[in-house]
Design a protein around this motif. Structure first.
Motif, PDB file in Angstrom:
ATOM      1  N   GLY A 172      53.716  -9.316 -44.865  1.00  0.00           N
ATOM      2  CA  GLY A 172      52.709 -10.142 -44.360  1.00  0.00           C
ATOM      3  C   GLY A 172      51.211  -9.713 -44.102  1.00  0.00           C
ATOM      4  N   ASN A 173      51.114  -8.216 -44.031  1.00  0.00           N
ATOM      5  CA  ASN A 173      49.644  -7.591 -43.757  1.00  0.00           C
ATOM      6  C   ASN A 173      49.172  -6.754 -44.877  1.00  0.00           C
ATOM      7  OD1 ASN A 173      49.350  -7.555 -40.257  1.00  0.00           O
ATOM      8  ND2 ASN A 173      51.473  -7.914 -41.160  1.00  0.00           N
ATOM      9  N   PRO A 174      48.647  -7.514 -45.756  1.00  0.00           N
ATOM     10  CA  PRO A 174      48.001  -6.802 -46.714  1.00  0.00           C
ATOM     11  C   PRO A 174      46.997  -5.789 -46.576  1.00  0.00           C
ATOM     12  CG  PRO A 174      47.033  -9.128 -46.699  1.00  0.00           C
ATOM     13  CD  PRO A 174      48.192  -9.016 -45.878  1.00  0.00           C
ATOM     14  N   GLY A 175      46.274  -5.798 -45.514  1.00  0.00           N
ATOM     15  CA  GLY A 175      45.351  -4.719 -45.307  1.00  0.00           C
ATOM     16  C   GLY A 175      45.983  -3.590 -44.842  1.00  0.00           C
ATOM     17  N   THR A 176      47.472  -3.633 -44.597  1.00  0.00           N
ATOM     18  CA  THR A 176      48.192  -2.198 -44.313  1.00  0.00           C
ATOM     19  C   THR A 176      49.058  -2.168 -45.153  1.00  0.00           C
ATOM     20  OG1 THR A 176      47.489  -2.745 -42.007  1.00  0.00           O
ATOM     21  CG2 THR A 176      48.822  -1.037 -42.275  1.00  0.00           C
TER      22      THR A 176
END
Length: 273
Positions: A172-176
């Motif tokens: 759940g952390n698409p930016g990472t």
């Protein structure tokens, strides 16, 4: 804390790839990982406690560096089999009043272990817990029965493809994206047959009635925007465990010990103070 050195204790410690680090004295902390993961997932959190606590890390049988030959489908057809292992580890290491820090499915494994043996486990820290994943009357687990059936069917048909698709969503952390990649790789290292049964045990379990049996101080850590354990689930766990402490994390996703380890460390330290 002392380690019993017998053939049986050696078998138990080897079976679960148990590692003990940190201080020789102090209140022990036992870290238990989630589905498709291993003790390595605690590497950003566990070392922060080693100066003042003995820290115990282990792999659930069938995961990580555990002894795969020890896996038995009958033994692990419910979470009770895993709870039995956790109790055996604590007995073997002669733990008393330990704090069990359990992520995801291991939160419920911890609930079962502490309910049976509060002398061994004197406190729980439940990270992203869920006692039931399927919606019910007056209960929101986050999934319908059809959702879980489809999830398990996809896992059966193509485990590696399923892992590549679902692991980044769980993280759940698409930016990472590196975090999603790490979880995908961890899933893919798990034996597909063992993963299939563990997924069924995990997603079809219902431990709601077990929550009221917890009689030790408990911390509930709830993530934001968690597709596996929505906020309503965390609050349900908190409201069902007498006297528990609820902390809403800013961390998003289902694995805050990887995406926001400092937040988890601070919350657990505050709970122990």
């Amino acid at each position: 804390m002392t380690t019993v050195t017998t053939d049986e204790s050696a078998r138990i410690l080897s079976r679960s790839s148990v590692r003990v680090r940190g201080a020789a004295t102090g209140r022990p902390l036992v870290f238990a990982h989630g589905f498709g993961c291993s003790q390595e997932m605690w590497r950003l959190v566990a070392p922060a406690f080693e100066a003042e606590h003995p820290v115990v890390l282990f792999d659930l049988v069938g995961s990580g560096a555990s002894d795969l030959a020890a896996y038995d489908a009958g033994t692990y057809d419910s979470l009770h089999g895993y709870a039995d292992d956790v109790i055996e580890i604590a007995e073997t290491l002669d733990l008393h009043d330990a704090v069990l820090v359990g992520h995801s499915v291991s939160a419920m494994i911890g609930v079962l272990a502490a309910s049976r043996r509060p002398d061994l486990f004197g406190a729980l820290a439940l990270v992203s817990p869920s006692p039931r994943y399927i919606d019910d009357i007056d209960y929101r687990g986050g999934f319908s029965q059809a959702d879980i059936d489809a999830l398990l069917d996809a896992l059966d048909r193509n485990y590696l493809g399923w892992s590549a698709a679902i692991a980044p969503q769980i993280m759940g952390n698409p930016g990472t994206p590196a975090l999603g990649d790490e979880l995908t790789e961890s899933f893919c290292r798990t034996d597909p047959e063992i993963a299939r049964q563990f997924a069924q045990v995990t997603f079809l379990s219902d431990n709601r009635r077990d929550l009221a049996k917890v009689g030790v101080p408990t911390l509930v850590l709830q993530c934001s925007e968690d597709i596996i354990a929505p906020v309503e689930v965390g609050r349900y766990v908190h409201e069902s465990i007498p006297g528990s402490v609820f902390v809403q994390l800013e961390a998003t996703g289902h694995c805050p010990h990887l995406s926001s380890p400092r937040e988890v460390i601070d919350a657990v330290r505050g709970f122990l103070a």
